[in-house]
Design an enzyme around this catalytic site. Sequence first.
Site, short mmCIF file in Angstrom:
data_model
loop_
_atom_site.label_atom_id
_atom_site.label_comp_id
_atom_site.label_asym_id
_atom_site.label_seq_id
_atom_site.Cartn_x
_atom_site.Cartn_y
_atom_site.Cartn_z
N GLU A 10 -5.01 4.20 5.59
CA GLU A 10 -4.83 4.21 4.05
C GLU A 10 -5.56 5.44 3.47
O GLU A 10 -5.06 5.85 2.63
CB GLU A 10 -5.76 2.67 3.74
CG GLU A 10 -5.05 1.55 3.76
CD GLU A 10 -5.61 0.48 2.99
OE1 GLU A 10 -6.24 0.84 1.82
OE2 GLU A 10 -5.42 -0.73 3.04
N ARG A 60 0.64 -1.28 0.00
CA ARG A 60 0.04 0.09 0.04
C ARG A 60 0.99 1.13 0.07
O ARG A 60 0.34 2.35 0.82
CB ARG A 60 -0.97 -0.07 1.13
CG ARG A 60 -1.93 -1.24 1.24
CD ARG A 60 -2.62 -1.25 -0.04
NE ARG A 60 -3.50 -2.66 0.10
CZ ARG A 60 -3.22 -3.62 -0.40
NH1 ARG A 60 -2.29 -3.81 -1.27
NH2 ARG A 60 -4.03 -4.79 -0.19
N SER A 62 -11.06 0.44 2.76
CA SER A 62 -10.53 0.28 4.01
C SER A 62 -9.91 1.63 4.52
O SER A 62 -9.22 2.22 3.83
CB SER A 62 -9.43 -0.61 3.93
OG SER A 62 -9.79 -2.04 3.52
#
EC number: 1.3.1.98
Length: 308
Positions: free
Chosen positions: A296, A176, A225
């Site tokens: 995130e 990520r 998320s």
Amino acid sequence: MSITGMDSSHVTESQGALLFNEPLAEYTTWRVGGPAARLYKPANIDDLALFLSRLPFDEPLLWLGLGSNSLIRDGGFSGTVILTQGCLKEMTLLSDNCIRVEAGVSCASMARFSARNNLSGGEFWAGIPGTMGGALRMNAGCHGGETWQSVIEVQTINRRGEIRTRKPEEFEVAYRHVAGLGDEWFISAKLQLSPGNKETSLQLIKDLLAHRAKTQPTNEYNCGSVFRNPPGDFAARLIESCGLKGVSIGGAVVSEKHANFIINHQGTATAANIEALIHLVQTKVREQTSIELIREVHIIGDANVQTR
């Protein structure tokens, strides 16, 4: 020309649309956020390059695709938003199992396009609620797949409108996270997949979406998320273990269906509600587990609502 004096004449030779004081909530999957001082919808990559080349060099820029993975604060954004969704949307089938895709293409569209062309390995994109530009920026992934595992080369653009072709080895790619982009943005990529079977891939996509609908609050406004999974664990498990499912601030609620999702219940939340709930979850998890959850989601813009 100073940005404060910029008007529609700024794009006289451009083909895109320049909007002023444009509400951003409708451009985000959380459906919150104040207005952008300016929002530009480029007609194509060349048009985008022309527009950027004429912007003041110190103009704040925000790139927005589907608006997932982003929390726009209630005060909005005082610079220029470049909208890629519905704008940079070309997909081209190449030789050697490759596809060239522009940044504004949704991940779901990319998954279906590759499957229908008998290519496998991109089915996981169907489960990512964003654009390919965003997927490249954060190495988005799910169900065992990650975006950069397929990247052969990318095109980037800087704020002067200069376009470069770059290779994966020029970036540091991790979970990520993608480093090495500098003051540039992804505008397209060449991706290589594997030979496959259309029916098999389309069925896999169907199964993936059914699983997503069963385990995630897809019928509520959310950004995807909220937190990264910490090494060796899952953010959702940690949040649930701290008894935070269903906890709310205003209209922002930790989803009962999946604890790593915060929903805007019936569209009643403000960005401030959501941001406060994010901080509350981080604090409670830190206090009870000594683990720091890393977001995130990107928090962007001005917290205070401006009188215009």
